[in-house]
Design a protein around this motif. Structure first.
Motif, PDB file in Angstrom:
ATOM      1  N   LEU A  50       0.621  -1.165   0.016  1.00 17.38           N
ATOM      2  CA  LEU A  50       0.117   0.086   0.142  1.00 17.38           C
ATOM      3  C   LEU A  50       0.698   1.178   0.026  1.00 17.38           C
ATOM      4  CD1 LEU A  50      -2.726  -1.072   2.621  1.00 17.38           C
ATOM      5  CD2 LEU A  50      -2.608  -1.132   0.211  1.00 17.38           C
ATOM      6  N   CYS A  51       0.227   2.081  -0.607  1.00 14.70           N
ATOM      7  CA  CYS A  51       0.845   3.643  -0.527  1.00 14.70           C
ATOM      8  C   CYS A  51       0.927   4.170   0.908  1.00 14.70           C
ATOM      9  CB  CYS A  51       0.478   4.650  -1.874  1.00 14.70           C
ATOM     10  SG  CYS A  51       1.109   5.996  -1.327  1.00 14.70           S
ATOM     11  N   ALA A  90       4.019   1.209   2.623  1.00 16.51           N
ATOM     12  CA  ALA A  90       5.788   1.745   2.601  1.00 16.51           C
ATOM     13  C   ALA A  90       5.666   2.228   1.205  1.00 16.51           C
ATOM     14  CB  ALA A  90       6.562   0.377   2.788  1.00 16.51           C
ATOM     15  N   PHE A  91       7.057   2.917   1.129  1.00 18.36           N
ATOM     16  CA  PHE A  91       7.374   3.385  -0.367  1.00 18.36           C
ATOM     17  C   PHE A  91       7.898   2.298  -0.956  1.00 18.36           C
ATOM     18  CE2 PHE A  91       7.321   7.509   2.018  1.00 18.36           C
ATOM     19  CZ  PHE A  91       6.297   8.205   1.407  1.00 18.36           C
ATOM     20  N   HIS A  92       8.158   2.092  -2.264  1.00 17.40           N
ATOM     21  CA  HIS A  92       8.562   1.123  -3.119  1.00 17.40           C
ATOM     22  C   HIS A  92      10.148   1.053  -2.628  1.00 17.40           C
ATOM     23  CE1 HIS A  92       5.079   1.914  -5.546  1.00 17.40           C
ATOM     24  NE2 HIS A  92       5.849   2.803  -6.339  1.00 17.40           N
ATOM     25  N   ILE A 126       8.766   3.055 -10.991  1.00 14.93           N
ATOM     26  CA  ILE A 126       9.832   3.240 -10.202  1.00 14.93           C
ATOM     27  C   ILE A 126      10.474   1.467 -10.106  1.00 14.93           C
ATOM     28  CG2 ILE A 126      10.693   3.564  -7.704  1.00 14.93           C
ATOM     29  CD1 ILE A 126       8.213   5.545  -7.396  1.00 14.93           C
ATOM     30  N   ASP A 127      11.696   1.640 -10.472  1.00 15.76           N
ATOM     31  CA  ASP A 127      12.544   0.258 -10.239  1.00 15.76           C
ATOM     32  C   ASP A 127      13.579   0.586  -9.326  1.00 15.76           C
ATOM     33  OD1 ASP A 127      10.909  -0.782 -12.251  1.00 15.76           O
ATOM     34  OD2 ASP A 127      12.408  -0.450 -13.887  1.00 15.76           O
ATOM     35  N   VAL A 128      13.508  -0.492  -8.335  1.00 12.93           N
ATOM     36  CA  VAL A 128      14.328  -0.430  -6.989  1.00 12.93           C
ATOM     37  C   VAL A 128      15.414  -1.461  -7.211  1.00 12.93           C
ATOM     38  CG1 VAL A 128      14.859  -0.126  -4.735  1.00 12.93           C
ATOM     39  CG2 VAL A 128      12.743   0.984  -5.716  1.00 12.93           C
TER      40      VAL A 128
END
Length: 153
Positions: A50-51, A90-92, A126-128
């Protein structure tokens, strides 16, 4: 064949889904080839979290590669751990790095990398990526196989 260690092992038991990633248990199991360097890959193409700002769902394709030492991560416990992010805000970057760090804490591999390929939020994919260091020499390390997000173009 090495014996599976007892303890919190969830394999073969009815197991309730953990309410959060912090409550989830990652079960180590003995590596059947601790004297051999090889890569294990887990792919979770339908990861959700979840954002933390809006509470809206976020979706990702997660790829985990690791070179085991004495232990492997048991796949059912990994599935339950990853599923625990479904209601976690949490953020990505937080999700992706937390996944890698928790696995490292649980099994102490020679090496690990995790790629989080997130679907667009606000029109921006967004790629992490996170890894523990340089991969061991001599292992075959294939590309993670996830193309960059191209939309409909």
């Amino acid at each position: 064949m090495a014996e599976i260690e007892s303890g919190s092992l969830q394999l073969g038991k009815q197991t309730d889904a953990p309410r959060s990633p912090e409550e989830a248990v990652l079960d180590p199991v003995p590596n059947p080839h601790p004297d051999t360097l090889y890569v294990t890959r887990f792919v979770c193409p339908e990861f959700t979290s979840l954002c933390p700002v809006t509470g809206q769902p976020d979706f990702a394709h997660i790829v985990i590669d690791y070179v085991a030492d004495k232990h492997l991560v048991e796949s059912k416990s990994l599935k339950l751990f990853l599923g625990a992010f479904r209601n976690h805000g949490a953020f990505h970057e937080g999700c992706t790095v937390d996944i890698g760090k928790r696995i490292v804490e649980a099994i102490r591999p020679h090496w690990l990398r995790v790629g989080g390929y997130w679907y667009p939020r606000g029109g921006i994919p967004i790629d992490v990526f996170w890894q523990t260091g340089t991969p061991p020499e001599g292992i075959w390390l294939p590309d993670q196989g996830v193309p960059p997000y191209r939309g409909r173009g």
